[in-house]
Design a protein around this motif. Structure first.
Motif, mmCIF file in Angstrom:
data_model
loop_
_atom_site.group_PDB
_atom_site.id
_atom_site.type_symbol
_atom_site.label_atom_id
_atom_site.label_comp_id
_atom_site.label_asym_id
_atom_site.label_seq_id
_atom_site.Cartn_x
_atom_site.Cartn_y
_atom_site.Cartn_z
ATOM 1 N N ASN A 1 -48.633 40.263 83.178
ATOM 2 C CA ASN A 1 -49.568 40.103 84.274
ATOM 3 C C ASN A 1 -50.541 38.974 83.982
ATOM 4 O OD1 ASN A 1 -48.535 42.186 85.850
ATOM 5 N ND2 ASN A 1 -49.783 43.722 84.801
ATOM 6 N N GLU A 2 -49.994 37.806 83.806
ATOM 7 C CA GLU A 2 -50.799 36.641 83.518
ATOM 8 C C GLU A 2 -51.152 35.934 84.826
ATOM 9 O OE1 GLU A 2 -49.876 32.875 80.911
ATOM 10 O OE2 GLU A 2 -49.161 34.731 79.982
ATOM 11 N N GLU A 3 -52.401 35.582 85.007
ATOM 12 C CA GLU A 3 -52.821 34.902 86.223
ATOM 13 C C GLU A 3 -52.461 33.422 86.128
ATOM 14 O OE1 GLU A 3 -56.959 33.866 88.466
ATOM 15 O OE2 GLU A 3 -56.729 35.869 87.617
ATOM 16 N N ILE A 4 -51.901 32.882 87.204
ATOM 17 C CA ILE A 4 -51.529 31.470 87.227
ATOM 18 C C ILE A 4 -52.778 30.654 87.543
ATOM 19 C CG2 ILE A 4 -50.125 29.717 88.376
ATOM 20 C CD1 ILE A 4 -48.148 31.954 89.060
ATOM 21 N N PRO A 5 -53.152 29.728 86.661
ATOM 22 C CA PRO A 5 -54.344 28.913 86.936
ATOM 23 C C PRO A 5 -54.144 28.061 88.183
ATOM 24 C CG PRO A 5 -53.559 28.611 84.673
ATOM 25 C CD PRO A 5 -52.522 29.401 85.404
ATOM 26 N N GLN A 6 -55.214 27.869 88.944
ATOM 27 C CA GLN A 6 -55.129 27.022 90.134
ATOM 28 C C GLN A 6 -54.719 25.619 89.732
ATOM 29 O OE1 GLN A 6 -58.931 27.362 92.116
ATOM 30 N NE2 GLN A 6 -58.019 28.723 93.617
ATOM 31 N N ASN A 7 -53.910 24.987 90.605
ATOM 32 C CA ASN A 7 -53.426 23.626 90.417
ATOM 33 C C ASN A 7 -52.595 23.455 89.147
ATOM 34 O OD1 ASN A 7 -54.773 22.825 92.762
ATOM 35 N ND2 ASN A 7 -56.665 22.491 91.612
ATOM 36 N N LYS A 8 -52.094 24.546 88.598
ATOM 37 C CA LYS A 8 -51.258 24.469 87.401
ATOM 38 C C LYS A 8 -49.872 25.059 87.656
ATOM 39 C CE LYS A 8 -54.544 22.979 84.654
ATOM 40 N NZ LYS A 8 -54.542 21.721 83.980
ATOM 41 N N THR A 9 -49.545 25.344 88.925
ATOM 42 C CA THR A 9 -48.270 26.006 89.209
ATOM 43 C C THR A 9 -47.080 25.136 88.823
ATOM 44 O OG1 THR A 9 -48.400 25.226 91.480
ATOM 45 C CG2 THR A 9 -49.139 27.485 91.046
ATOM 46 N N ASN A 10 -47.232 23.809 88.832
ATOM 47 C CA ASN A 10 -46.114 22.950 88.438
ATOM 48 C C ASN A 10 -45.840 23.035 86.948
ATOM 49 O OD1 ASN A 10 -48.485 21.648 87.793
ATOM 50 N ND2 ASN A 10 -47.706 19.604 88.264
ATOM 51 N N GLU A 11 -46.742 23.630 86.170
ATOM 52 C CA GLU A 11 -46.540 23.781 84.740
ATOM 53 C C GLU A 11 -45.875 25.116 84.389
ATOM 54 O OE1 GLU A 11 -50.224 23.103 82.685
ATOM 55 O OE2 GLU A 11 -50.606 21.254 83.790
ATOM 56 N N VAL A 12 -45.669 25.988 85.384
ATOM 57 C CA VAL A 12 -45.036 27.279 85.138
ATOM 58 C C VAL A 12 -43.556 27.032 84.889
ATOM 59 C CG1 VAL A 12 -44.450 29.512 86.145
ATOM 60 C CG2 VAL A 12 -46.707 28.532 86.520
ATOM 61 N N LYS A 13 -43.060 27.466 83.726
ATOM 62 C CA LYS A 13 -41.659 27.236 83.361
ATOM 63 C C LYS A 13 -40.750 28.318 83.924
ATOM 64 C CE LYS A 13 -42.636 23.603 81.008
ATOM 65 N NZ LYS A 13 -42.602 22.353 81.684
ATOM 66 N N LYS A 14 -41.176 29.574 83.838
ATOM 67 C CA LYS A 14 -40.382 30.690 84.340
ATOM 68 C C LYS A 14 -41.305 31.670 85.060
ATOM 69 C CE LYS A 14 -36.610 30.632 81.090
ATOM 70 N NZ LYS A 14 -35.665 31.433 80.344
ATOM 71 N N LEU A 15 -40.822 32.195 86.180
ATOM 72 C CA LEU A 15 -41.592 33.160 86.954
ATOM 73 C C LEU A 15 -40.616 34.115 87.622
ATOM 74 C CD1 LEU A 15 -44.374 34.049 88.112
ATOM 75 C CD2 LEU A 15 -43.975 32.441 89.968
ATOM 76 N N PHE A 16 -40.888 35.396 87.506
ATOM 77 C CA PHE A 16 -40.067 36.425 88.129
ATOM 78 C C PHE A 16 -40.980 37.288 88.996
ATOM 79 C CE2 PHE A 16 -38.367 40.764 88.164
ATOM 80 C CZ PHE A 16 -37.095 40.523 88.656
ATOM 81 N N PHE A 17 -40.579 37.512 90.258
ATOM 82 C CA PHE A 17 -41.380 38.319 91.172
ATOM 83 C C PHE A 17 -40.454 39.288 91.888
ATOM 84 C CE2 PHE A 17 -43.159 39.266 95.332
ATOM 85 C CZ PHE A 17 -44.463 39.633 95.016
ATOM 86 N N GLU A 18 -40.861 40.549 91.936
ATOM 87 C CA GLU A 18 -40.095 41.563 92.657
ATOM 88 C C GLU A 18 -41.070 42.434 93.429
ATOM 89 O OE1 GLU A 18 -37.427 45.203 91.245
ATOM 90 O OE2 GLU A 18 -36.517 43.242 90.817
ATOM 91 N N SER A 19 -40.798 42.646 94.705
ATOM 92 C CA SER A 19 -41.696 43.431 95.555
ATOM 93 C C SER A 19 -41.142 44.828 95.788
ATOM 94 C CB SER A 19 -41.896 42.729 96.899
ATOM 95 O OG SER A 19 -40.670 42.713 97.614
ATOM 96 N N ASP A 20 -42.041 45.737 96.093
ATOM 97 C CA ASP A 20 -41.683 47.094 96.491
ATOM 98 C C ASP A 20 -42.677 47.497 97.578
ATOM 99 O OD1 ASP A 20 -40.636 49.612 96.702
ATOM 100 O OD2 ASP A 20 -41.583 50.382 94.887
ATOM 101 N N LEU A 21 -42.442 46.996 98.780
ATOM 102 C CA LEU A 21 -43.369 47.203 99.897
ATOM 103 C C LEU A 21 -42.760 48.139 100.930
ATOM 104 C CD1 LEU A 21 -44.346 43.459 100.431
ATOM 105 C CD2 LEU A 21 -45.680 45.182 99.216
ATOM 106 N N ARG A 22 -43.603 48.923 101.581
ATOM 107 C CA ARG A 22 -43.140 49.764 102.680
ATOM 108 C C ARG A 22 -43.228 49.027 104.009
ATOM 109 N NH1 ARG A 22 -47.004 53.699 101.337
ATOM 110 N NH2 ARG A 22 -46.628 53.863 99.140
#
Length: 188
Positions: free
Chosen positions: A1-22
């Motif tokens: 649960n690491e927060e992505i710094p603003q204006n640094k998203t292009n430096e993110v090497k790997k990101l995984f997101f999964e939702s569980d919404l009703r």
């Protein structure tokens, strides 16, 4: 649960997101049990799954592995809602759309086909300008009476280098056909 710094998203090497919404609400549209899952690797989607269903309306976007390539699919059985999700108004009041393609492993561009059915343009400013340019009063009258119906849309596309190229496209209706090519800057 690491927060992505603003204006640094292009430096993110790997990101995984999964939702569980009703439920998910976007621009006054409500979707039950939506899927919104993705994984990014080095700035490219490794996988993408978006499934939005509301009554009998469905929209699907996916990127998945297929025979050593990445396959992209976008499907919508009600185009006006799909366009509303993105906060746009193109004057489309009916229609379905399917876009399918594969990523070229050499340049990472996606290339494929676009197909649409029963697309109705009502009150579309670019058609009004087109008709007034050529003084096609009969067609201009049809716009006033409810729109121009195109039975089929067929095109090829290439997406890469922050540009979308639409090639050999044909919108075909019973009274009007339009053939066009276009380059659209994604940044704009």
């Amino acid at each position: 649960n690491e927060e992505i710094p603003q204006n640094k998203t292009n430096e993110v090497k790997k990101l995984f997101f999964e939702s569980d919404l009703r439920q998910l609400q976007i621009n006054k549209l409500s979707f039950i049990n939506p899927k919104f899952n993705f994984s990014l690797n080095e700035g490219f989607f490794n996988t993408l799954e978006i499934n939005l269903i509301s009554n009998e309306i469905h929209h699907k976007i996916s990127i998945e592995d297929y025979e050593s390539k990445k396959k992209f699919i976008l499907e919508s059985n009600y185009l006006p809602d799909l366009i509303d999700i993105f906060g746009k108004n193109l004057g489309i009041t009916r229609g379905s759309l399917k876009i399918e393609g594969y990523r070229n492993n050499l340049n990472n561009n996606f290339e494929g086909i676009i197909a649409g059915n029963d697309i109705v343009f009502s009150d579309a400013p670019f058609f009004a300008d087109f008709f007034s340019l050529f003084s096609l009063q009969g067609f201009a009258q049809k716009i006033k009476d409810g729109g121009i119906i195109f039975d089929k849309l067929n095109a090829k596309y290439e997406l890469g280098d922050k540009k979308l190229r639409i090639i050999d496209s044909l919108l075909k209706g019973s009274e009007l056909g339009i053939q066009f090519d276009s380059v659209i800057g994604i940044d704009n």
